[in-house]
Design an enzyme around this catalytic site. Structure first.
Site, PDB file in Angstrom:
ATOM      1  N   CYS A 177     -10.186  30.440 -11.953  1.00 25.31           N
ATOM      2  CA  CYS A 177     -10.050  31.260 -10.850  1.00 25.31           C
ATOM      3  C   CYS A 177     -10.818  32.557 -10.866  1.00 25.31           C
ATOM      4  O   CYS A 177     -11.724  33.307 -10.137  1.00 25.31           O
ATOM      5  CB  CYS A 177      -8.485  31.410 -10.552  1.00 25.31           C
TER       6      CYS A 177
ATOM      7  N   GLU B 187      -5.583  39.895  -6.083  1.00 25.91           N
ATOM      8  CA  GLU B 187      -5.986  39.990  -7.107  1.00 25.91           C
ATOM      9  C   GLU B 187      -6.808  41.488  -7.222  1.00 25.91           C
ATOM     10  O   GLU B 187      -7.481  41.805  -6.401  1.00 25.91           O
ATOM     11  CB  GLU B 187      -6.707  39.100  -8.115  1.00 25.91           C
TER      12      GLU B 187
HETATM   13  N1  PCA Z   1      -6.069  27.791 -10.226  1.00 28.14           N
HETATM   14  C1  PCA Z   1      -6.702  27.960 -11.549  1.00 28.14           C
HETATM   15  C2  PCA Z   1      -8.016  27.229 -11.231  1.00 28.14           C
HETATM   16  C3  PCA Z   1      -7.869  26.394 -10.099  1.00 28.14           C
HETATM   17  C4  PCA Z   1      -6.696  26.897  -9.392  1.00 28.14           C
HETATM   18  O1  PCA Z   1      -6.236  26.772  -8.337  1.00 28.14           O
HETATM   19  C5  PCA Z   1      -6.927  29.361 -12.031  1.00 28.14           C
HETATM   20  O2  PCA Z   1      -5.913  30.199 -11.856  1.00 28.14           O
HETATM   21  O3  PCA Z   1      -7.938  29.691 -12.521  1.00 28.14           O
END
Ligand code: PCA
Length: 209
Positions: free
Chosen positions: A145, A82
């Site tokens: 996340c 990201e």
């Molecule tokens: N994915 C979610 C929260 C926990 C995870 O593994 C997200 O992309 O926010």
């Protein structure tokens, strides 16, 4: 700095029985130790605030050289480091404690966003060299996340005790796109690449939309 690497993953959410992010982290930690690195793994709850608190405490306790937080993004077609965390909580589904914040800040008064300090382009190139699908992602969403990613970058940027620690967030796709053993292999590659790369590659990771 007291350890080399901290990797975090998440517990299951949204009625799933496993979370590929923790499966991959749990396998990557011993594999990285075989490279002679001092590595810790941390399983985070899928809860706004509490997950960020736990990651922040653990980062301050261990003061790693490198922190990579990992989560599941089920709809993605590859492994996506990201680029930027944003200061917004906007939950489409409740978190595992039942909270559904809408348009709230992650850190009141904090900047709009924080960039990763990981060498994204070198990391994506390293995945390609191993035939693992990967791409830069321009948004980590507005759920837990992103919350954890923002908290991580915020503490790394504002706490002098963490000067020199680099960190960021990586979303993994579901197991039908990247099998768990390849997810773990990818995390090993991404970690070693991040440790070895001082200046990122100057190649595009952009997108039109
Ligand atoms: N994915 C979610 C929260 C926990 C995870 O593994 C997200 O992309 O926010």
């Amino acid at each position: 700095m007291t350890i080399d690497v901290l990797l975090s993953g998440f517990e299951p959410f949204a009625e799933a029985s496993v979370n590929e992010s923790w499966q991959a982290v749990a396998r990557a930690v011993p594999a990285l130790r075989e490279h002679g690195l001092v590595v810790e793994g941390l399983e985070l709850p899928v809860e706004f605030e509490r997950a960020g608190d736990l990651l922040e405490q653990t980062v301050l306790e261990h003061r790693p050289r490198l922190v990579i937080a990992v989560g599941l993004a089920a709809g993605r077609r590859g492994i996506t480091p990201e680029r930027v965390a944003i200061n917004v909580r906007d939950a489409r589904i409740p978190d595992n404690a039942g909270a559904s914040p809408v348009d709230e800040p992650v850190v009141p008064g904090g900047p709009v966003g924080h960039f990763t300090t990981l060498p994204l382009k070198a990391m994506v190139a390293a995945l390609a060299a191993e035939d693992i699908p990967g791409a830069v992602s321009q948004t980590a969403g507005t759920y837990v996340c992103n919350d954890v990613f923002y908290r991580l970058q915020h503490v790394l940027e504002t706490d002098a005790r963490l000067a020199g620690t680099r960190g960021g967030f990586v979303h993994l796709p579901s197991a039908d796109v990247v099998a768990p053993e390849n997810g773990a292999r990818a995390l090993v590659t991404l970690t070693l690449t991040a440790l070895e790369t001082e200046a990122d590659l100057s190649v595009t990771g952009g997108a039109e939309h």
